[in-house]
Design a protein around this motif. Structure first.
Motif, mmCIF file in Angstrom:
data_model
loop_
_atom_site.group_PDB
_atom_site.id
_atom_site.type_symbol
_atom_site.label_atom_id
_atom_site.label_comp_id
_atom_site.label_asym_id
_atom_site.label_seq_id
_atom_site.Cartn_x
_atom_site.Cartn_y
_atom_site.Cartn_z
ATOM 1 N N THR A 92 0.839 -1.201 0.000
ATOM 2 C CA THR A 92 0.000 0.000 0.000
ATOM 3 C C THR A 92 0.875 1.251 0.000
ATOM 4 N N GLU A 93 1.880 1.271 0.860
ATOM 5 C CA GLU A 93 2.795 2.413 0.938
ATOM 6 C C GLU A 93 3.557 2.602 -0.374
ATOM 7 N N ALA A 94 4.056 1.503 -0.929
ATOM 8 C CA ALA A 94 4.851 1.587 -2.160
ATOM 9 C C ALA A 94 4.007 2.057 -3.338
ATOM 10 N N VAL A 95 2.846 1.462 -3.528
ATOM 11 C CA VAL A 95 2.001 1.831 -4.669
ATOM 12 C C VAL A 95 1.484 3.258 -4.517
ATOM 13 N N ARG A 96 1.092 3.637 -3.321
ATOM 14 C CA ARG A 96 0.640 5.018 -3.092
ATOM 15 C C ARG A 96 1.743 6.008 -3.481
ATOM 16 N N THR A 97 2.974 5.679 -3.135
ATOM 17 C CA THR A 97 4.109 6.553 -3.433
ATOM 18 C C THR A 97 4.352 6.671 -4.932
ATOM 19 N N ALA A 121 -6.579 -10.195 -2.933
ATOM 20 C CA ALA A 121 -5.715 -9.251 -2.213
ATOM 21 C C ALA A 121 -5.336 -8.068 -3.102
ATOM 22 N N SER A 122 -5.040 -8.326 -4.367
ATOM 23 C CA SER A 122 -4.675 -7.241 -5.276
ATOM 24 C C SER A 122 -5.877 -6.336 -5.544
ATOM 25 N N LYS A 123 -7.045 -6.923 -5.716
ATOM 26 C CA LYS A 123 -8.248 -6.114 -5.926
ATOM 27 C C LYS A 123 -8.508 -5.200 -4.729
ATOM 28 N N LYS A 128 -8.618 0.090 -2.194
ATOM 29 C CA LYS A 128 -8.197 0.932 -1.065
ATOM 30 C C LYS A 128 -7.518 2.209 -1.556
ATOM 31 N N LEU A 129 -6.814 2.107 -2.700
ATOM 32 C CA LEU A 129 -6.092 3.252 -3.245
ATOM 33 C C LEU A 129 -6.947 4.096 -4.189
ATOM 34 N N PHE A 153 -8.970 -2.241 -13.721
ATOM 35 C CA PHE A 153 -9.202 -1.146 -12.779
ATOM 36 C C PHE A 153 -8.547 0.108 -13.328
ATOM 37 N N VAL A 154 -9.109 1.266 -12.983
ATOM 38 C CA VAL A 154 -8.534 2.534 -13.427
ATOM 39 C C VAL A 154 -8.561 3.531 -12.263
#
Length: 157
Positions: A92-97, A121-123, A128-129, A153-154
């Motif tokens: 979550t932290e990495a993808v958000r960044t 889990a990926s969905k 969440k993001l 997803f987009v």
């Protein structure tokens, strides 16, 4: 190249590759090929990939990045993480960044993700993001010797 051993460790885990378009690694040569392919994409301006490093010991435990579509100012995101680090908020932290970097520094208008239907889990991570499901693309992906339905997803800027 210095990360090839760590990349091999991540991709030699069948849990990590279960929903990935790569087969489970059995040789360090496969990890070296991934490093070379990702470096070439970066050099050509087609993609960018960041290593995810464990904060305590500075060991590479995964990666995330973009396959770029410069004509549309968009990208498709991809990621993987060593299974011993799942459910700790690291991805979550990495993808958000990298999403922030993509929108603010790279000028992306939107980011896509395509996920195998059973990859819950990926969905959940994408939702969440702020990603929105665009529906299922039937028989869209071909890897591991067969076609797969993928949910797209987009996330818009």
């Amino acid at each position: 190249m210095q990360d090839a051993e760590a990349i091999f460790a991540v991709f030699s885990d069948p849990g990590v590759t279960q929903f990935h378009d790569l087969d489970t690694f059995t040789s360090i040569k496969e990890a070296i090929a991934v490093v070379e392919r990702r470096a070439k994409r970066f050099e050509q301006g087609d993609g960018i990939r960041w290593g995810i490093v464990h904060k305590q010991d500075k060991v590479l435990i995964g990666s995330c990045g973009f396959q770029l579509n410069p004509q549309e100012d968009s990208a498709e995101i991809g990621y993987e993480l060593a299974s011993t680090f799942w459910r700790q908020g690291i991805m979550t932290e990495a993808v958000r960044t990298i999403l922030q970097f993509g929108f603010e520094k790279m000028g992306l208008r939107f980011v896509l993700a395509q996920v195998m239907l059973d990859n819950i889990a990926s969905k959940k991570l994408l939702e969440k993001l702020g990603f929105q499901s665009q529906g299922v693309l039937k028989q869209c992906g071909f890897f591991k010797g067969q076609f797969h339905d993928l949910e797209q997803f987009v996330l818009n800027k």
